[in-house]
Enzyme design. Sequence first.
Site, PDB file in Angstrom:
ATOM      1  N   ASN A   1      11.290  51.773  11.892  1.00 49.15           N
ATOM      2  CA  ASN A   1      12.152  51.027  10.883  1.00 49.15           C
ATOM      3  C   ASN A   1      12.186  49.671  11.572  1.00 49.15           C
ATOM      4  O   ASN A   1      11.941  49.328  12.710  1.00 49.15           O
ATOM      5  CB  ASN A   1      13.190  51.674  10.586  1.00 49.15           C
ATOM      6  CG  ASN A   1      13.452  51.489   8.987  1.00 49.15           C
ATOM      7  OD1 ASN A   1      13.378  50.383   8.498  1.00 49.15           O
ATOM      8  ND2 ASN A   1      13.922  52.716   8.281  1.00 49.15           N
TER       9      ASN A   1
ATOM     10  N   HIS B   1      18.712  49.229  35.965  1.00 46.69           N
ATOM     11  CA  HIS B   1      19.318  48.264  36.979  1.00 46.69           C
ATOM     12  C   HIS B   1      19.943  48.990  38.187  1.00 46.69           C
ATOM     13  O   HIS B   1      20.861  49.802  37.711  1.00 46.69           O
ATOM     14  CB  HIS B   1      19.619  46.994  36.437  1.00 46.69           C
ATOM     15  CG  HIS B   1      18.760  46.563  35.462  1.00 46.69           C
ATOM     16  ND1 HIS B   1      17.758  45.702  35.709  1.00 46.69           N
ATOM     17  CD2 HIS B   1      18.928  46.622  33.977  1.00 46.69           C
ATOM     18  CE1 HIS B   1      17.162  45.104  34.603  1.00 46.69           C
ATOM     19  NE2 HIS B   1      17.926  45.956  33.636  1.00 46.69           N
TER      20      HIS B   1
ATOM     21  N   GLY C   1      19.532  55.403  12.452  1.00 45.04           N
ATOM     22  CA  GLY C   1      19.685  54.064  12.825  1.00 45.04           C
ATOM     23  C   GLY C   1      20.656  53.827  13.829  1.00 45.04           C
ATOM     24  O   GLY C   1      21.767  54.465  14.068  1.00 45.04           O
TER      25      GLY C   1
END
Length: 171
Positions: free
Chosen positions: A79, A109, A136
Amino acid sequence: MTEFDKMRRGERFNSIDLDLRLRREAARLACAKYNAHPSKGNLRHITRLFASSTNTVIEPGFQCDYGTQIYLGERVYINFQCVFLDSAAITIGNDVLIGPGVHLYTVDHPREASQRASGVCVARPIVIGSGVWIGGGAKVLPGVSVGDNAIIGANAVVRRDVAENERYVGG
């Protein structure tokens, strides 16, 4: 051995290496061409970067680091506004639905500030099984595997492996 080779082997690599920066720039340009004028014809700018993809739908706003380490199965729907940071492999099975604003992060990191400043990174692959639905705004962190038919809730931060058929809403 190049920094790209180190990255692909899962070893520590220097993300500010010129070759890696140029590869990311090429991927950004490919994404920008598609995002500026989304069409099936322009989608090829992105999908030709990928290690594999078949019958994929990618909505505009897609971004990736390199694209070369993205492996997509059949009938994957991505999406709007998704980000795939593919310093390590991102493998996605068949019939996967990825909601808007989902981010998949393979790169990590160091916790030591001086090492971060030097550009040192390490990446761990993400594996998404078949039949998965990622809601989402979800974020999937480095090294996570999501089993077949699992559901990831909207805005979840996925920090651990998710079992087959599991519903994961965060935590």
